[in-house]
Scaffold this motif. Sequence first.
Motif, short mmCIF file in Angstrom:
data_model
loop_
_atom_site.label_atom_id
_atom_site.label_comp_id
_atom_site.label_asym_id
_atom_site.label_seq_id
_atom_site.Cartn_x
_atom_site.Cartn_y
_atom_site.Cartn_z
N GLY A 53 8.41 7.48 2.29
CA GLY A 53 7.31 7.18 3.20
C GLY A 53 7.79 6.27 4.31
N PHE A 54 7.45 6.57 5.54
CA PHE A 54 7.85 5.71 6.66
C PHE A 54 6.74 5.69 7.69
CE2 PHE A 54 9.54 9.93 7.06
CZ PHE A 54 9.28 10.31 8.37
N SER A 55 6.52 4.53 8.22
CA SER A 55 5.40 4.33 9.15
C SER A 55 5.88 3.57 10.37
CB SER A 55 4.28 3.55 8.46
OG SER A 55 3.20 3.35 9.35
N PRO A 56 5.65 4.08 11.59
CA PRO A 56 6.04 3.35 12.81
C PRO A 56 5.36 1.99 12.87
CG PRO A 56 5.40 5.61 13.31
CD PRO A 56 5.01 5.36 11.89
N LYS A 57 6.14 0.97 13.15
CA LYS A 57 5.57 -0.38 13.22
C LYS A 57 4.52 -0.49 14.32
CE LYS A 57 9.39 -2.92 11.15
NZ LYS A 57 10.33 -4.03 11.27
N GLN A 58 4.66 0.35 15.34
CA GLN A 58 3.66 0.32 16.40
C GLN A 58 2.30 0.72 15.87
OE1 GLN A 58 4.67 2.78 19.73
NE2 GLN A 58 2.90 2.19 20.93
N GLU A 59 2.28 1.69 14.93
CA GLU A 59 1.02 2.10 14.32
C GLU A 59 0.54 1.07 13.30
OE1 GLU A 59 1.41 5.95 12.68
OE2 GLU A 59 2.04 6.91 14.55
N SER A 102 0.82 -1.20 0.00
CA SER A 102 0.00 0.00 0.00
C SER A 102 0.86 1.25 0.00
CB SER A 102 -0.93 0.00 1.22
OG SER A 102 -1.65 1.20 1.31
N MET A 103 1.93 1.24 0.78
CA MET A 103 2.82 2.40 0.84
C MET A 103 3.46 2.66 -0.52
SD MET A 103 6.07 3.03 3.38
CE MET A 103 5.05 2.84 4.83
N VAL A 119 5.58 11.08 5.69
CA VAL A 119 6.34 11.30 4.47
C VAL A 119 7.45 12.31 4.73
CG1 VAL A 119 4.43 10.77 2.93
CG2 VAL A 119 4.75 13.12 3.71
N ALA A 120 8.49 12.22 3.91
CA ALA A 120 9.58 13.19 3.90
C ALA A 120 9.98 13.40 2.44
CB ALA A 120 10.75 12.69 4.73
N LEU A 121 10.15 14.66 2.06
CA LEU A 121 10.48 15.02 0.69
C LEU A 121 11.86 15.64 0.64
CD1 LEU A 121 9.49 15.23 -2.26
CD2 LEU A 121 8.59 17.51 -1.68
N TYR A 122 12.74 15.13 -0.26
CA TYR A 122 14.11 15.62 -0.39
C TYR A 122 14.32 16.13 -1.81
CZ TYR A 122 14.75 13.13 3.97
OH TYR A 122 14.64 12.70 5.25
N ASN A 123 15.10 17.22 -1.93
CA ASN A 123 15.33 17.82 -3.25
C ASN A 123 16.40 17.07 -4.01
OD1 ASN A 123 17.73 18.64 -2.11
ND2 ASN A 123 17.07 20.76 -1.78
N GLU A 124 16.85 17.65 -5.13
CA GLU A 124 17.76 16.95 -6.03
C GLU A 124 19.13 16.70 -5.41
OE1 GLU A 124 18.38 21.32 -6.48
OE2 GLU A 124 16.65 19.97 -6.34
N VAL A 125 19.51 17.47 -4.37
CA VAL A 125 20.82 17.26 -3.73
C VAL A 125 20.67 16.49 -2.42
CG1 VAL A 125 21.88 19.27 -4.82
CG2 VAL A 125 20.68 19.51 -2.61
N GLY A 126 19.46 16.00 -2.12
CA GLY A 126 19.24 15.19 -0.92
C GLY A 126 18.93 15.98 0.33
N ASP A 127 18.71 17.31 0.19
CA ASP A 127 18.35 18.12 1.34
C ASP A 127 16.85 18.04 1.59
OD1 ASP A 127 20.96 18.89 1.64
OD2 ASP A 127 20.73 20.72 0.44
N LEU A 128 16.49 18.10 2.87
CA LEU A 128 15.09 17.98 3.27
C LEU A 128 14.29 19.20 2.83
CD1 LEU A 128 13.01 16.30 4.97
CD2 LEU A 128 13.60 17.80 6.87
N MET A 139 8.75 1.03 9.17
CA MET A 139 8.75 0.48 7.81
C MET A 139 8.89 1.67 6.86
SD MET A 139 5.59 -2.18 8.08
CE MET A 139 5.61 -2.39 6.30
N TRP A 140 9.61 1.50 5.76
CA TRP A 140 9.81 2.64 4.88
C TRP A 140 9.89 2.20 3.43
CZ3 TRP A 140 13.99 3.61 1.64
CH2 TRP A 140 15.05 2.71 1.76
N ASP A 141 9.66 3.18 2.56
CA ASP A 141 9.80 2.97 1.12
C ASP A 141 10.05 4.35 0.50
OD1 ASP A 141 9.98 1.79 -1.31
OD2 ASP A 141 7.86 1.24 -1.47
N GLU A 142 10.58 4.37 -0.71
CA GLU A 142 10.86 5.65 -1.37
C GLU A 142 10.60 5.53 -2.86
OE1 GLU A 142 15.59 5.46 -2.41
OE2 GLU A 142 15.02 6.21 -0.43
#
Length: 583
Positions: A271-277, A53-54, A219-228, A256-259
């Motif tokens: 995308g990252f989701s706490p396993k507890q959730e 799903s992620m 979610v976390a979004l990073y630009n072309e140089v890897g900065d947040l 858990m994470w995916d990109e």
Amino acid sequence: MRKEDASHVRPFYRIRTKFFVSMYILLILMTVTVDIAVYSVYHIDVEKKEQSSMTRILTELSRNVRSSVVSLKESMTYKMTDCGVFDYQENLSDATGYSVEKNIRSFAALMNMGNAQVRNVYIKDIFTCRFFVDTQNMYSESLDDFKQLEVYRYIEENTEELFQGRGTIRWRWFPDTPDMVYVIQSTVDSYSLDFQGVLCMGMDLTYFENLFGGMSFHVALYNEVGDLLYSDLPEAAQTIETHEKLADLFDGQEYMWDETEIPREKWTLVGFSPKQEVFSTLNTLMRSILLTEAVVMLAVTVFIFFLSGSITHNITALSENFRRINAGKKPKKIHYRSHDETAFLCEQFNSMENQLRETMEQMARDSTLREKAEYNALLAQMNPHFLYNALESISSMAKIEGQEEIVQAVRMLSQLLRASISGKKQEIPLAEEIDYIRQYLSLQNMVSGNRLLWDFLIEPETEQALVPKLILQPIVENAIIHGLDGVLEDPMIAVTSRRDGEDLVIEVSDNGAGLEQELADRLLQEEEPEELMRDRAHIGIKSIQKRIQILYGKHDGIRMETSPGNGMVVIIRLPYRKEVEHV
């Protein structure tokens, strides 16, 4: 047969305990095995579904982000042209700061009509002119304030590179303005394609919040140089410089994470989701299952308890009765339940117990008769022993004193003899025993030349307490012969009584020579000191000790406290009773 060392004796466990524990352990093992299997299967299934799903949602989000960013770029280009943000460069002599800022505010207003919340705009053109506008007038920022920010230092440090990258747009986020994201564009004239300058537009992070809102994961979004650029979980992501480090931190641990990569922009959406959730629903289900299992196990435990009791009742009853026999208690008749081999053992035990009880009752009767005979023999031993000492004293006195005193002494002796041999009672009130001792001391005082002193301190509540007959006379005699012998001044004997809980305590003390405590202790033991074996007074004290133990048991008896030169105290402890009980 040699006894085994106590340290090597194996612990004793009941059959019922073994059966109960075994069944309970088996039940727990089965329950735990099933729970682990169920949890593992569901855990793997939930994890796979969440990961799938992620991945699907991130792919869809990346398309939306790409579409929104492209739309924003186009909108910026068109609206800068429409508002004439850089038109002042055509006639610098007529340009004023007010007119430029007015055009910038018009540009910001048009951008705000879309989904961009523009908070400020900064321009640095090819002529090194700088303009800054706080578009919302909420923060009262000026160009000087803007120069203190990291975004300004970034533009200054990269001016040459920004001037060369005509038409390019860079997205940047800086920690000192955590609620804003900056769009830095190297602008060119849409007709002549001449470079005009750098425009930096500061937007509220709600731009990204509207894109990523309502997600079931973070979610976390990073630009072309890897900065947040953006994260909806700042405390977990904003300290991570690059998304690779974020992946290393959370992979296989707490999240858990995916990109996925955003096409053409070379941005990375993580995308990252706490396993507890992720596993909260599964954990809730498992808690419900465990609660149900606990109730079932409680019911099964009660059933196993009663089942084990029914199976092992006969053996347990036999074991308990053997323990009672070892402890000296009367065994109970066994009413067996199950009709099997153990029922035959129970019948044989009941028969054996009846025979044993009859034998013990006969032995008890025989023992009582022997103790009575021993007691009467000890009591008879004391009378001639005392008579011998008294007559010897009178004989000595007759050689020294006159006839009248001899008559008086014989009269006292007659009264003492009458009291010692009259009556068949083994116990008398303490008051009668004290009267007897007074007469005895009067006789001894006459013999010793009226040099003997005595004192009685008897508590009134103890006067009617029962004591063995002639219990004090040998002790007083021992104090006169051994304790006061050689005392030249004020030889003293004191007799006291008191009640101590359920006990009667009588003390006979003297101020005589005393003796070693060790010798006094040995006097009351089974093996008498050799130097005292021929002493009749000491024989009398030992007889008293035996009489007390025969009448009342080993708990009661005599104790002596003494030391050389400090006299002696003889302490007698008896049960406190007022009613005569026949032995």
